[in-house]
Motif scaffolding. Structure first.
Motif, PDB file in Angstrom:
ATOM      1  N   ASP A  30       0.891  -1.167   0.000  1.00  8.84           N
ATOM      2  CA  ASP A  30       0.000   0.000   0.000  1.00  8.84           C
ATOM      3  C   ASP A  30       0.928   1.216   0.000  1.00  8.84           C
ATOM      4  O   ASP A  30       2.079   1.116  -0.469  1.00  8.84           O
TER       5      ASP A  30
ATOM      6  N   GLY B 250      -1.691  12.256  -6.419  1.00  6.87           N
ATOM      7  CA  GLY B 250      -0.928  11.046  -6.075  1.00  6.87           C
ATOM      8  C   GLY B 250      -0.409  10.439  -7.354  1.00  6.87           C
ATOM      9  O   GLY B 250      -1.192  10.099  -8.257  1.00  6.87           O
TER      10      GLY B 250
ATOM     11  N   ASN C 291       2.200   4.316  -7.289  1.00  7.78           N
ATOM     12  CA  ASN C 291       1.832   3.085  -7.988  1.00  7.78           C
ATOM     13  C   ASN C 291       0.489   3.244  -8.700  1.00  7.78           C
ATOM     14  O   ASN C 291       0.369   2.943  -9.895  1.00  7.78           O
TER      15      ASN C 291
ATOM     16  N   GLN D   5      -0.776  16.318  -8.635  1.00  6.08           N
ATOM     17  CA  GLN D   5      -0.346  16.756  -7.303  1.00  6.08           C
ATOM     18  C   GLN D   5       0.217  15.550  -6.547  1.00  6.08           C
ATOM     19  O   GLN D   5      -0.354  14.464  -6.618  1.00  6.08           O
ATOM     20  N   ASP D   6       1.342  15.739  -5.872  1.00  3.97           N
ATOM     21  CA  ASP D   6       1.792  14.710  -4.931  1.00  3.97           C
ATOM     22  C   ASP D   6       2.312  15.392  -3.673  1.00  3.97           C
ATOM     23  O   ASP D   6       2.096  16.597  -3.474  1.00  3.97           O
TER      24      ASP D   6
HETATM   25  P1  NAD Z   1       2.334   5.146  -3.366  1.00  4.80           P
HETATM   26  O1  NAD Z   1       3.111   5.211  -2.112  1.00  4.80           O
HETATM   27  O2  NAD Z   1       2.905   4.424  -4.533  1.00  4.80           O
HETATM   28  O3  NAD Z   1       1.932   6.621  -3.850  1.00  4.80           O
HETATM   29  C1  NAD Z   1       1.290   7.528  -2.996  1.00  4.80           C
HETATM   30  C2  NAD Z   1       1.215   8.853  -3.712  1.00  4.80           C
HETATM   31  O4  NAD Z   1       0.464   9.781  -2.910  1.00  4.80           O
HETATM   32  C3  NAD Z   1       2.582   9.491  -3.934  1.00  4.80           C
HETATM   33  O5  NAD Z   1       2.608  10.113  -5.213  1.00  4.80           O
HETATM   34  C4  NAD Z   1       2.644  10.558  -2.845  1.00  4.80           C
HETATM   35  O6  NAD Z   1       3.499  11.632  -3.159  1.00  4.80           O
HETATM   36  C5  NAD Z   1       1.208  10.998  -2.810  1.00  4.80           C
HETATM   37  N1  NAD Z   1       0.882  11.712  -1.582  1.00  4.80           N
HETATM   38  C6  NAD Z   1       1.191  11.371  -0.302  1.00  4.80           C
HETATM   39  N2  NAD Z   1       0.757  12.328   0.544  1.00  4.80           N
HETATM   40  C7  NAD Z   1       0.148  13.264  -0.214  1.00  4.80           C
HETATM   41  C8  NAD Z   1      -0.511  14.497   0.085  1.00  4.80           C
HETATM   42  N3  NAD Z   1      -0.628  14.914   1.338  1.00  4.80           N
HETATM   43  N4  NAD Z   1      -1.026  15.210  -0.954  1.00  4.80           N
HETATM   44  C9  NAD Z   1      -0.913  14.777  -2.220  1.00  4.80           C
HETATM   45  N5  NAD Z   1      -0.297  13.619  -2.558  1.00  4.80           N
HETATM   46  C10 NAD Z   1       0.220  12.880  -1.562  1.00  4.80           C
HETATM   47  O7  NAD Z   1       0.911   4.517  -2.936  1.00  4.80           O
HETATM   48  P2  NAD Z   1      -0.151   3.785  -3.856  1.00  4.80           P
HETATM   49  O8  NAD Z   1       0.061   2.320  -3.713  1.00  4.80           O
HETATM   50  O9  NAD Z   1      -0.186   4.421  -5.205  1.00  4.80           O
HETATM   51  O10 NAD Z   1      -1.488   4.116  -3.055  1.00  4.80           O
HETATM   52  C11 NAD Z   1      -2.227   5.319  -3.277  1.00  4.80           C
HETATM   53  C12 NAD Z   1      -3.660   5.104  -2.813  1.00  4.80           C
HETATM   54  O11 NAD Z   1      -4.233   4.006  -3.523  1.00  4.80           O
HETATM   55  C13 NAD Z   1      -3.838   4.752  -1.332  1.00  4.80           C
HETATM   56  O12 NAD Z   1      -5.053   5.290  -0.886  1.00  4.80           O
HETATM   57  C14 NAD Z   1      -3.937   3.242  -1.355  1.00  4.80           C
HETATM   58  O13 NAD Z   1      -4.609   2.729  -0.215  1.00  4.80           O
HETATM   59  C15 NAD Z   1      -4.735   3.042  -2.615  1.00  4.80           C
HETATM   60  N6  NAD Z   1      -4.636   1.704  -3.200  1.00  4.80           N
HETATM   61  C16 NAD Z   1      -3.433   1.166  -3.548  1.00  4.80           C
HETATM   62  C17 NAD Z   1      -3.401  -0.095  -4.138  1.00  4.80           C
HETATM   63  C18 NAD Z   1      -2.126  -0.722  -4.611  1.00  4.80           C
HETATM   64  O14 NAD Z   1      -2.199  -1.795  -5.216  1.00  4.80           O
HETATM   65  N7  NAD Z   1      -0.974  -0.124  -4.414  1.00  4.80           N
HETATM   66  C19 NAD Z   1      -4.584  -0.811  -4.332  1.00  4.80           C
HETATM   67  C20 NAD Z   1      -5.793  -0.209  -3.991  1.00  4.80           C
HETATM   68  C21 NAD Z   1      -5.808   1.044  -3.432  1.00  4.80           C
END
Ligand code: NAD
Length: 439
Positions: free
Chosen positions: A169, A241, A244, A264-265
């Motif tokens: 995650d 974000g 991933n 935005q990140d």
């Molecule tokens: P990741 O760590 O790969 O990416 C997270 C992103 O969010 C990064 O670009 C980061 O800079 C950004 N971010 C963090 N804090 C922030 C803020 N305050 N404002 C703006 N951007 C911000 O994580 P991920 O795996 O892409 O997960 C992102 C979301 O998707 C989460 O809610 C996660 O629960 C959900 N999700 C992920 C998966 C998965 O397979 N990885 C599956 C389902 C849901």
């Protein structure tokens, strides 16, 4: 009127089972939002509503202390969690988050959304989630490995290939899954590849897993766009974000001809009217860790992100981003929830009144767990499929699940979120009823 008999142990009348205070929705964190979503579905559950309280109480909550030696010789303690919300349909399944803002309320909500999501796409899992309150960017690689391994050991009493299967995650990745798999295997005395998913392909991981959530986001987004007559090619997209989920989804939309105008990140907000060069942006993020400093774009104030002129908005960062304070500013016709829980119930109502279509997390980001399920199946049979087969199966499951939810939404005149909860909660509560209560 006759009084319902009072329970001599709890001193409650029949039908009165108030949730303990830490489970109540006046705690308006993510768990409070989840409880409000459940309340909206209960009137649609028919006779299964008698079991609905099961959805409001996590089955099992584990809080662990994670002490590690830091590189400077001190000992640091981190707080970790693993919550199994519901395991009626199969083992718990859900990711592990490393983030400085992780709380028990957040992990409980994320575990519950996993129960709903897994049932929505009908994979044979319950819902679970884990996390550690830590900013992993401040740890060295050695500290990160020691923390991951100690956390895995601590939650080892409740995870396992047939019990509860973690996955990546926010801020966790293939390497962390490899350390988790190795630690669990060392502790149990045999290699257990099926204890986590999202592993490196060389360690029993699945082809297509890394891209699966973003691919699912794209797949349901394209299906919904077709229903509302929105052409993807030439549409304007804003993504919050760019990890991933957001990075892969942004790339797939750009490949289909969409203009990714704003991203935005955690490092800032960038904008380009004519569309950002997505492959170049992905390379920039891989090198610098954030979209900040990307040369071919304007910099926007973070709050201006919500005013960007776009057709599609993909929140793919953290929960509670779209709230009553900004929902009225959003220009998009469609929001695809890549993140879990990005929209509060109050914002949902504003968006519904403004005719903005919200594709809820519990279906829109289910692609990741769907390919995690494929990975787990492949690990059990030690027989691995090629990427084409994986993507084709993923797309079919996502399209079929979305079509089912779309029909329920049309028939019952409810939002797609409530429709997904109706489909999923009926599945969960039906298995609850079939299994019965033990003893
Ligand atoms: P990741 O760590 O790969 O990416 C997270 C992103 O969010 C990064 O670009 C980061 O800079 C950004 N971010 C963090 N804090 C922030 C803020 N305050 N404002 C703006 N951007 C911000 O994580 P991920 O795996 O892409 O997960 C992102 C979301 O998707 C989460 O809610 C996660 O629960 C959900 N999700 C992920 C998966 C998965 O397979 N990885 C599956 C389902 C849901």
């Amino acid at each position: 009127m006759s009084q319902a008999p009072s329970n001599p142990i709890t001193n409650l009348s029949a039908g009165e089972h108030p949730l303990p205070s830490y489970l109540q929705s006046d705690n308006l964190g993510p768990w409070g939002n989840y409880l409000q979503q459940v309340d909206r579905v209960i009137p649609h559950l028919g006779s299964l509503a008698r079991w609905a309280e099961t959805l409001k109480r996590p089955k099992r909550v584990l809080i662990v202390d994670v002490p590690i030696h830091m590189d400077d010789g001190t000992v640091a303690h981190f707080e970790g969690y693993r919550v199994q919300h519901n395991v009626s349909r199969g083992p718990g399944k859900g990711g592990v988050r490393f983030h400085q803002d992780v709380t028990l309320s957040e992990v409980m909500a994320l575990s519950a959304w996993m129960s709903v999501k897994n049932a929505a796409v009908n994979v044979p899992y319950g819902g679970a989630k884990g996390g550690i309150r830590v900013d992993p960017k401040k740890l060295s690689r050695g500290e990160l490995e020691r923390m991951t391994r100690r956390y895995t050991s601590e939650i080892g009493i409740i995870i396992g290939p047939n019990k509860d299967i973690p996955a990546p995650d926010v801020n966790t990745n293939e390497q962390i899954m490899a350390w988790m798999m190795d630690t669990y295997s060392m502790n149990t005395g045999s290699t257990a590849t099926g204890v986590v998913t999202g592993k490196p392909v060389d360690l029993g991981g699945s082809l297509g897993r890394r891209e699966a959530t973003g691919r699912g986001v794209y797949t349901v987004g394209a299906e919904a766009a077709r229903h509302i007559g929105l052409e993807i090619s030439g549409s304007r997209l804003a993504v919050q974000g760019f990890g991933n989920v957001g990075g892969v989804a942004g790339k797939l939309f750009a490949d289909a001809g969409a203009l990714v105008v704003a991203v935005q990140d955690h490092g800032g907000t960038i904008y380009r009217e004519a569309g950002l060069d997505v492959p170049a942006l992905l390379r920039h993020v891989a090198e610098h860790g954030s979209v900040g400093g990307f040369p071919q774009a304007e910099v926007l104030a973070n709050d201006s992100f919500w005013d960007v002129d776009c057709d599609i908005l993909i929140p793919a960062a953290l929960e509670q981003q779209i709230t009553a304070a900004n929902a009225h500013r959003i220009k998009a016709r469609m929001i695809i929830e890549g993140a879990n829980g990005p929209t509060t119930p109050a914002a949902d109502d504003i968006l519904r009144d403004r005719n903005v279509l919200v594709l809820p997390d519990v279906i829109a980001n289910a692609g990741g767990v769907t390919v995690s399920y494929f990975e787990w199946v492949q690990d059990f049979s030690s027989f691995f499929w090629d990427e084409e087969e994986i993507n084709a199966r993923l797309v079919k499951i996502m399209k079929d699940a979305f079509a089912g939810v779309w029909n329920v939404a049309q028939e019952q005149k409810v939002s797609l979120r409530t429709a997904t909860f109706i489909v999923a909660c009926k599945r969960i509560l039906h298995t609850r009823e079939l299994r019965g209560l033990y003893p």
